[in-house]
Enzyme design. Structure first.
Site, PDB file in Angstrom:
ATOM      1  N   ASN A 156       0.804  -1.227   0.000  1.00  0.00           N
ATOM      2  CA  ASN A 156       0.000   0.000   0.000  1.00  0.00           C
ATOM      3  C   ASN A 156       0.835   1.275   0.000  1.00  0.00           C
ATOM      4  O   ASN A 156       0.323   2.333  -0.355  1.00  0.00           O
ATOM      5  CB  ASN A 156      -0.996  -0.005   1.162  1.00  0.00           C
ATOM      6  CG  ASN A 156      -0.325   0.028   2.507  1.00  0.00           C
ATOM      7  OD1 ASN A 156       0.793  -0.471   2.667  1.00  0.00           O
ATOM      8  ND2 ASN A 156      -0.986   0.592   3.487  1.00  0.00           N
ATOM      9  N   GLU A 253       4.771  -3.780  12.280  1.00  0.00           N
ATOM     10  CA  GLU A 253       3.723  -2.762  12.128  1.00  0.00           C
ATOM     11  C   GLU A 253       2.553  -3.442  11.444  1.00  0.00           C
ATOM     12  O   GLU A 253       2.683  -3.899  10.313  1.00  0.00           O
ATOM     13  CB  GLU A 253       4.215  -1.582  11.286  1.00  0.00           C
ATOM     14  CG  GLU A 253       5.230  -0.704  11.979  1.00  0.00           C
ATOM     15  CD  GLU A 253       4.716  -0.053  13.253  1.00  0.00           C
ATOM     16  OE1 GLU A 253       3.475   0.011  13.448  1.00  0.00           O
ATOM     17  OE2 GLU A 253       5.553   0.361  14.057  1.00  0.00           O
ATOM     18  N   CYS A 287      -3.039   1.614   6.777  1.00  0.00           N
ATOM     19  CA  CYS A 287      -3.260   1.032   8.106  1.00  0.00           C
ATOM     20  C   CYS A 287      -3.645   2.116   9.100  1.00  0.00           C
ATOM     21  O   CYS A 287      -4.140   1.816  10.179  1.00  0.00           O
ATOM     22  CB  CYS A 287      -2.040   0.254   8.570  1.00  0.00           C
ATOM     23  SG  CYS A 287      -0.574   1.243   8.677  1.00  0.00           S
ATOM     24  N   GLU A 465       9.178   2.907  14.542  1.00  0.00           N
ATOM     25  CA  GLU A 465       9.850   3.160  13.270  1.00  0.00           C
ATOM     26  C   GLU A 465      10.009   4.658  13.062  1.00  0.00           C
ATOM     27  O   GLU A 465       9.341   5.456  13.710  1.00  0.00           O
ATOM     28  CB  GLU A 465       8.971   2.662  12.118  1.00  0.00           C
ATOM     29  CG  GLU A 465       8.826   1.185  12.018  1.00  0.00           C
ATOM     30  CD  GLU A 465       8.252   0.816  10.658  1.00  0.00           C
ATOM     31  OE1 GLU A 465       9.022   0.411   9.784  1.00  0.00           O
ATOM     32  OE2 GLU A 465       7.030   0.962  10.468  1.00  0.00           O
TER      33      GLU A 465
HETATM   34  C1  UN1 Z   1       0.385   7.334   6.606  1.00  0.00           C
HETATM   35  O1  UN1 Z   1      -0.741   7.289   7.070  1.00  0.00           O
HETATM   36  O2  UN1 Z   1       0.862   8.380   6.137  1.00  0.00           O
HETATM   37  O3  UN1 Z   1       0.813   0.656   6.007  1.00  0.00           O
HETATM   38  C2  UN1 Z   1       1.306   6.186   6.617  1.00  0.00           C
HETATM   39  C3  UN1 Z   1       0.377   1.752   6.379  1.00  0.00           C
HETATM   40  C4  UN1 Z   1       1.197   2.512   7.381  1.00  0.00           C
HETATM   41  C5  UN1 Z   1       1.654   3.802   6.864  1.00  0.00           C
HETATM   42  C6  UN1 Z   1       0.661   4.894   6.941  1.00  0.00           C
HETATM   43  N1  UN1 Z   1       2.313   1.723   7.793  1.00  0.00           N
HETATM   44  O4  UN1 Z   1      -0.654   2.191   5.929  1.00  0.00           O
END
Ligand code: UN1
Length: 484
Positions: A156, A253, A287, A465
């Site tokens: 993503n 994550e 996420c 992170e």
């Molecule tokens: C964001 O919201 O700018 O996989 C980053 C994901 C997260 C990153 C989101 N680790 O959507």
């Protein structure tokens, strides 16, 4: 039409500073137009993992001992190349992942900035000098690299997440074996090409394409000192167990079920804009997306009506079409998952206010009409399981305390937001919501790169992170005592 069709790339593994030609039985399809094959992709296994880890292990001592200036220069050049090529890379990203062109270019810029940031971090001082409690004794702490690190990244954010894991890994002197996600290999390969072009020495950065089994071979490899993973909760939990079993360092994550609280005193327009961005931009495939919108009584009906109007007006289409406001889902599987959860939610008694139709557009693609489901209860599956698509549910609450309790329900805790003009409630929410990131009058998604990123409870595991926090995971501390 066929004459306009962009080229199909043929990808190779990147091992020991070379592109290793292999059969390429896999395909990466354009989710906006599945007739367009973005890339043919090799499928690595244990042999490729062994070769890449051996190369990374052999490259480690020289890279770890190199002047930080050398590492900084490689990262800085990589950052410059990404920024110079933002349009082409962003287009490739949008073609392969399905987010809109502004989103694709925006993510590319973010990746470039991340490399620039860690070019600076490579030069910064991370150790400390301390006086001992014993007279005449001095103490120094060093931040030493770990060795070979394994990185497993999702589809993503196909360039930003590989960037935010590999840039700090490399900055602090580690060498990398990375497995990018199946649906977005071409974007990841473009990053590998850039790192080679930027002067990463042979073996310092290795990229392999393959399935979850190959990911497992990286996680289980005795010479991989640490694993950084972003992906689903289920896979992450398995990665964590395997890594801990052999005492490898691990950072996970995983999912979110991020609440956005809208209080009665909120500015309505602002609340709607924030919810629209948080729930539906990037096709809801973040996420950090807002998936539970918790709305106080007195603003509830106005808010749901105004948001529904905006959601219904979103132009869903080909990611590369400048008119498009929301691209397709990344894959058929993700598209079907959204439809399935819409059915689950309405089956549970939710009211589908707008969206959820299957769309047939000019090109065959994995399109979903964004959906808003109202009148849901906090313990329903729609509010406890991650959907990872353009689907948001609203929950009606009476008081701020009830909103906070609903926000804190469930097992995830990545990001949480509140829209309010009350300083008292905003500050209280910041303190008491159980999440790694809290947003006041801002969308739950969309984060800066120079500050810590991560969640609480089952959203994350291990050190944070990104930004100044990344040094914690990618180095180990040595404490040196001396007397002279
Ligand atoms: C964001 O919201 O700018 O996989 C980053 C994901 C997260 C990153 C989101 N680790 O959507």
């Amino acid at each position: 039409m066929a004459a306009d069709m962009p080229v199909t790339l043929t990808l190779s593994h990147y091992i020991n500073g070379a592109r290793v030609a292999a059969e390429a039985p896999g395909e990466s399809l354009n989710p906006s137009n599945t007739a367009d094959v973005v890339a043919r992709v090799p499928r690595g296994g244990r042999a490729e993992v062994d070769a890449a880890v051996a190369a990374a292990k052999a490259a480690f001592p020289a890279w770890a001992d190199a002047s930080p200036e050398l590492r900084s220069d490689v990262l800085d050049r990589a950052g410059s190349l990404i920024l110079e090529r933002r349009e082409d890379l962003g287009r490739l990203l949008s073609r392969e992942e399905g987010k809109t062109l502004p989103e694709g270019v925006g993510e590319t810029v973010r990746a470039g900035r991340i490399f620039k940031y860690f070019a600076g971090e490579a030069l910064r001082r991370h150790g400390q000098n301390l006086d001992s409690v014993r007279p005449g004794v001095e103490i120094q702490t060093y931040r030493q690299p770990l060795g070979v690190v394994g990185l497993i990244t999702p589809w993503n954010f196909p360039i930003a997440i590989p960037a935010w894991k590999s840039a700090p890994a490399l900055a602090f002197g580690n060498t990398v074996v990375i497995k990018p996600a199946g649906p977005t290999p071409a974007t990841a390969a473009a990053l590998a090409d850039i790192l080679f072009e930027a002067g990463a020495p042979a073996g310092v950065f290795n990229m392999l394409f393959g399935d979850g089994k190959m990911g497992g071979a990286i996680v289980d490899h005795a010479d991989v000192e640490a694993i950084s993973f972003t992906g689903s909760q289920t896979v992450g939990a398995a990665v964590g167990r395997a890594a801990v079993a052999r005492q490898a360092r691990v950072q996970l994550e995983m999912g979110g079920k991020n609440p956005l609280v809208v209080l009665d005193d909120a500015d309505l327009d602002r609340a709607v804009t924030i919810a629209l961005d948080g729930s539906f931009f990037a096709t809801g495939q973040r996420c950090t997306a807002s998936s539970r919108i918790i709305v106080q009584d007195a603003i509830h009906d106005r808010f749901v009506a105004a948001l529904a109007e905006k959601v219904a007006a979103l132009r869903v289409g080909d990611a590369l079409d400048p008119q498009t406001q929301m691209g397709p889902a990344v894959s058929e599987e993700q598209m079907e998952q959204s439809y399935r959860y819409i059915e689950i939610a309405t089956g549970e008694g939710g009211r589908l206010v707008t969206g959820g139709e299957r769309l047939s557009l000019a090109t065959p693609g994995w399109y979903v009409q964004p959906a808003l489901i109202a009148d849901t209860a906090p313990d329903w599956r729609i509010n406890t399981e991650e959907v990872f698509g353009p689907v948001a549910a609203t929950v009606r609450v009476k008081t701020y305390e009830e909103a906070l309790a609903v926000a804190n329900a469930g097992e995830f805790g990545l990001s949480a937001g509140i829209v309010t003009t009350s300083l008292k409630h905003a500050r209280d929410f910041q303190r008491r919501v159980q999440a790694g990131m809290v947003m006041v009058n801002l969308p739950t998604a969309g984060v800066d790169y120079h500050v810590p990123f991560g969640g609480s409870r089952r959203s994350s595991y291990g050190q944070r992170e990104q930004g100044y926090a990344a040094v914690d995971f990618f180095t180990q501390t040595k404490t040196a005592y001396s007397w002279s």
